[in-house]
Design a protein around this motif. Structure first.
Motif, PDB file in Angstrom:
ATOM      1  N   ARG A  30      61.563 -48.353 112.545  1.00 31.70           N
ATOM      2  CA  ARG A  30      62.174 -48.651 111.250  1.00 31.70           C
ATOM      3  C   ARG A  30      61.165 -48.367 110.145  1.00 31.70           C
ATOM      4  NH1 ARG A  30      63.293 -51.701 115.264  1.00 31.70           N
ATOM      5  NH2 ARG A  30      65.369 -52.468 115.680  1.00 31.70           N
ATOM      6  N   ASP A  31      61.631 -47.762 109.064  1.00 34.19           N
ATOM      7  CA  ASP A  31      60.742 -47.560 107.925  1.00 34.19           C
ATOM      8  C   ASP A  31      60.694 -48.865 107.118  1.00 34.19           C
ATOM      9  OD1 ASP A  31      63.018 -47.653 106.290  1.00 34.19           O
ATOM     10  OD2 ASP A  31      63.050 -45.491 105.947  1.00 34.19           O
ATOM     11  N   PRO A  32      59.822 -48.950 106.111  1.00 37.15           N
ATOM     12  CA  PRO A  32      59.706 -50.199 105.347  1.00 37.15           C
ATOM     13  C   PRO A  32      61.012 -50.654 104.684  1.00 37.15           C
ATOM     14  CG  PRO A  32      57.794 -48.839 104.940  1.00 37.15           C
ATOM     15  CD  PRO A  32      58.765 -48.000 105.736  1.00 37.15           C
ATOM     16  N   SER A  33      61.947 -49.734 104.460  1.00 40.72           N
ATOM     17  CA  SER A  33      63.239 -50.111 103.878  1.00 40.72           C
ATOM     18  C   SER A  33      64.207 -50.645 104.928  1.00 40.72           C
ATOM     19  CB  SER A  33      63.881 -48.906 103.184  1.00 40.72           C
ATOM     20  OG  SER A  33      63.071 -48.486 102.120  1.00 40.72           O
ATOM     21  N   GLY A  34      63.849 -50.496 106.201  1.00 42.47           N
ATOM     22  CA  GLY A  34      64.703 -50.979 107.281  1.00 42.47           C
ATOM     23  C   GLY A  34      65.587 -49.929 107.910  1.00 42.47           C
ATOM     24  N   ASN A  35      65.486 -48.671 107.473  1.00 44.99           N
ATOM     25  CA  ASN A  35      66.259 -47.600 108.106  1.00 44.99           C
ATOM     26  C   ASN A  35      65.763 -47.431 109.534  1.00 44.99           C
ATOM     27  OD1 ASN A  35      67.785 -46.780 105.748  1.00 44.99           O
ATOM     28  ND2 ASN A  35      65.839 -46.006 104.958  1.00 44.99           N
ATOM     29  N   VAL A  36      66.670 -47.446 110.472  1.00 39.09           N
ATOM     30  CA  VAL A  36      66.283 -47.432 111.881  1.00 39.09           C
ATOM     31  C   VAL A  36      66.596 -46.093 112.532  1.00 39.09           C
ATOM     32  CG1 VAL A  36      68.493 -48.389 112.683  1.00 39.09           C
ATOM     33  CG2 VAL A  36      66.446 -48.698 114.071  1.00 39.09           C
ATOM     34  N   ARG A  37      65.701 -45.676 113.417  1.00 36.57           N
ATOM     35  CA  ARG A  37      65.916 -44.498 114.258  1.00 36.57           C
ATOM     36  C   ARG A  37      65.758 -44.953 115.696  1.00 36.57           C
ATOM     37  NH1 ARG A  37      68.320 -39.846 114.088  1.00 36.57           N
ATOM     38  NH2 ARG A  37      67.260 -39.303 112.179  1.00 36.57           N
ATOM     39  N   LYS A  38      66.793 -44.720 116.491  1.00 36.96           N
ATOM     40  CA  LYS A  38      66.736 -45.000 117.923  1.00 36.96           C
ATOM     41  C   LYS A  38      66.916 -43.686 118.645  1.00 36.96           C
ATOM     42  CE  LYS A  38      68.405 -49.689 117.565  1.00 36.96           C
ATOM     43  NZ  LYS A  38      69.301 -50.719 118.069  1.00 36.96           N
ATOM     44  N   LEU A  39      66.012 -43.419 119.558  1.00 41.84           N
ATOM     45  CA  LEU A  39      66.080 -42.178 120.310  1.00 41.84           C
ATOM     46  C   LEU A  39      65.561 -42.429 121.707  1.00 41.84           C
ATOM     47  CD1 LEU A  39      66.585 -39.074 120.325  1.00 41.84           C
ATOM     48  CD2 LEU A  39      64.177 -38.818 119.706  1.00 41.84           C
ATOM     49  N   GLY A  40      66.233 -41.869 122.675  1.00 43.85           N
ATOM     50  CA  GLY A  40      65.787 -41.985 124.051  1.00 43.85           C
ATOM     51  C   GLY A  40      65.934 -40.668 124.771  1.00 43.85           C
ATOM     52  N   PHE A  41      65.230 -40.568 125.868  1.00 43.95           N
ATOM     53  CA  PHE A  41      65.363 -39.429 126.766  1.00 43.95           C
ATOM     54  C   PHE A  41      65.465 -39.987 128.171  1.00 43.95           C
ATOM     55  CE2 PHE A  41      63.518 -37.407 123.093  1.00 43.95           C
ATOM     56  CZ  PHE A  41      64.138 -36.161 123.069  1.00 43.95           C
ATOM     57  N   ASP A  42      66.420 -39.488 128.942  1.00 39.77           N
ATOM     58  CA  ASP A  42      66.520 -39.948 130.322  1.00 39.77           C
ATOM     59  C   ASP A  42      65.429 -39.269 131.147  1.00 39.77           C
ATOM     60  OD1 ASP A  42      67.422 -37.362 130.968  1.00 39.77           O
ATOM     61  OD2 ASP A  42      69.497 -37.994 131.286  1.00 39.77           O
ATOM     62  N   ALA A  43      65.370 -39.601 132.428  1.00 43.62           N
ATOM     63  CA  ALA A  43      64.298 -39.091 133.291  1.00 43.62           C
ATOM     64  C   ALA A  43      64.302 -37.571 133.407  1.00 43.62           C
ATOM     65  CB  ALA A  43      64.402 -39.727 134.675  1.00 43.62           C
ATOM     66  N   ALA A  44      65.431 -36.937 133.132  1.00 44.57           N
ATOM     67  CA  ALA A  44      65.522 -35.475 133.171  1.00 44.57           C
ATOM     68  C   ALA A  44      65.175 -34.847 131.825  1.00 44.57           C
ATOM     69  CB  ALA A  44      66.928 -35.059 133.592  1.00 44.57           C
ATOM     70  N   GLY A  45      64.862 -35.679 130.812  1.00 42.06           N
ATOM     71  CA  GLY A  45      64.492 -35.161 129.496  1.00 42.06           C
ATOM     72  C   GLY A  45      65.679 -34.871 128.595  1.00 42.06           C
ATOM     73  N   ILE A  46      66.837 -35.455 128.889  1.00 46.02           N
ATOM     74  CA  ILE A  46      68.033 -35.242 128.075  1.00 46.02           C
ATOM     75  C   ILE A  46      68.093 -36.319 126.999  1.00 46.02           C
ATOM     76  CG2 ILE A  46      70.554 -35.142 128.081  1.00 46.02           C
ATOM     77  CD1 ILE A  46      70.288 -34.126 131.019  1.00 46.02           C
ATOM     78  N   SER A  47      68.267 -35.891 125.759  1.00 46.39           N
ATOM     79  CA  SER A  47      68.243 -36.777 124.597  1.00 46.39           C
ATOM     80  C   SER A  47      69.478 -37.662 124.517  1.00 46.39           C
ATOM     81  CB  SER A  47      68.142 -35.947 123.316  1.00 46.39           C
ATOM     82  OG  SER A  47      68.231 -36.778 122.181  1.00 46.39           O
ATOM     83  N   SER A  48      69.270 -38.882 124.006  1.00 42.51           N
ATOM     84  CA  SER A  48      70.389 -39.789 123.756  1.00 42.51           C
ATOM     85  C   SER A  48      71.039 -39.513 122.408  1.00 42.51           C
ATOM     86  CB  SER A  48      69.890 -41.242 123.781  1.00 42.51           C
ATOM     87  OG  SER A  48      68.970 -41.458 122.715  1.00 42.51           O
ATOM     88  N   ASP A  49      70.411 -38.663 121.592  1.00 38.64           N
ATOM     89  CA  ASP A  49      70.931 -38.356 120.258  1.00 38.64           C
ATOM     90  C   ASP A  49      70.744 -36.872 119.985  1.00 38.64           C
ATOM     91  OD1 ASP A  49      71.639 -38.138 117.595  1.00 38.64           O
ATOM     92  OD2 ASP A  49      70.163 -39.593 116.867  1.00 38.64           O
ATOM     93  N   SER A  50      71.746 -36.097 120.352  1.00 39.20           N
ATOM     94  CA  SER A  50      71.628 -34.637 120.202  1.00 39.20           C
ATOM     95  C   SER A  50      71.620 -34.206 118.737  1.00 39.20           C
ATOM     96  CB  SER A  50      72.757 -33.940 120.954  1.00 39.20           C
ATOM     97  OG  SER A  50      74.012 -34.385 120.458  1.00 39.20           O
ATOM     98  N   SER A  51      71.949 -35.103 117.811  1.00 35.46           N
ATOM     99  CA  SER A  51      71.921 -34.746 116.391  1.00 35.46           C
ATOM    100  C   SER A  51      70.501 -34.753 115.828  1.00 35.46           C
ATOM    101  CB  SER A  51      72.798 -35.700 115.575  1.00 35.46           C
ATOM    102  OG  SER A  51      72.211 -36.997 115.529  1.00 35.46           O
ATOM    103  N   GLN A  52      69.570 -35.378 116.554  1.00 36.44           N
ATOM    104  CA  GLN A  52      68.178 -35.384 116.091  1.00 36.44           C
ATOM    105  C   GLN A  52      67.429 -34.229 116.741  1.00 36.44           C
ATOM    106  OE1 GLN A  52      65.996 -39.093 115.681  1.00 36.44           O
ATOM    107  NE2 GLN A  52      64.194 -38.085 116.489  1.00 36.44           N
ATOM    108  N   PRO A  53      66.741 -33.415 115.950  1.00 34.85           N
ATOM    109  CA  PRO A  53      66.089 -32.216 116.478  1.00 34.85           C
ATOM    110  C   PRO A  53      64.728 -32.489 117.137  1.00 34.85           C
ATOM    111  CG  PRO A  53      65.695 -32.354 114.133  1.00 34.85           C
ATOM    112  CD  PRO A  53      66.586 -33.519 114.492  1.00 34.85           C
ATOM    113  N   THR A  54      64.646 -33.510 117.951  1.00 37.85           N
ATOM    114  CA  THR A  54      63.385 -33.868 118.592  1.00 37.85           C
ATOM    115  C   THR A  54      63.377 -33.342 120.020  1.00 37.85           C
ATOM    116  OG1 THR A  54      63.265 -35.867 117.266  1.00 37.85           O
ATOM    117  CG2 THR A  54      61.877 -35.788 119.224  1.00 37.85           C
TER     118      THR A  54
END
Length: 185
Positions: A122-146
């Motif tokens: 969370r940034d100081p304003s409280g905006n939150v980013r949640k992101l995960g990757f499963d054991a195969a490296g597949i993202s939980s949020d395909s909209s984030q370019p990470t």
């Protein structure tokens, strides 16, 4: 006084995993994973696109502290998150360390599993980013370019078991007088 409005969610980048295991990269069958066993540490490094409040800054606002969990097929394990920089980039470089100690994380006992992970910042304003990757490296949020780390993690806290054991000998002799049907080796 100036009013500042921040509606931009932090972006995660630069993800990498390290294992303290000296043989972390020795399994030719698992080239996409780093190995770790009991007593080792797994460290997830990450950067954020903007400053994130550190654990030391969130004592009055515990909901803003960064969180990381490593995830197996049967349990989640909370890692210790801290800053990874004290220079100008203070607040955007992070590391999360998981101590592979079954006395701290009971779900690790006898665990043999590939691990994924989940990050929440969370940034100081409280905006939150949640992101995960499963054991195969597949993202939980395909909209984030990470991108996923180049290598994921595998833990093995299960001791090997001997399944069969046999002696063979080229000596066909028997010693029926002393040992019945025992073969001499």
């Amino acid at each position: 006084n100036t009013l500042r409005i921040d509606t931009i969610t932090p972006v995660l980048r630069g993800l990498s995993i390290e294992s303290s295991n000296l043989g972390a990269e020795t399994d030719g069958d698992r080239t996409g994973h780093l190995l770790a066993m009991e007593g080792d540490n797994l460290t997830l490094f990450f950067k954020t696109s903007e400053r994130i409040l550190g654990v030391d800054e969130t004592s009055s606002k515990p909901g803003l502290k960064p969180e990381v969990e490593f995830i197996s097929n049967s349990d989640n394990f909370t890692a210790v998150v801290s800053r990874n920089s004290t220079g100008e980039e203070k607040g955007i470089q992070w590391k999360a360390v998981l101590d592979l100690d079954p006395s701290t994380h009971s779900g690790l006992a006898e665990l043999e599993s590939d691990l994924g992970f989940r990050i929440s910042v969370r940034d100081p304003s409280g905006n939150v980013r949640k992101l995960g990757f499963d054991a195969a490296g597949i993202s939980s949020d395909s909209s984030q370019p990470t991108d996923a780390p180049a290598k994921m993690a595998r833990v093995d806290l299960k001791a090997p078991e001997v399944e069969t054991f046999a002696f063979t000998s080229s000596n066909a002799g028997l010693n029926e007088n002393d040992f019945g049907d025992t073969r001499l080796v």
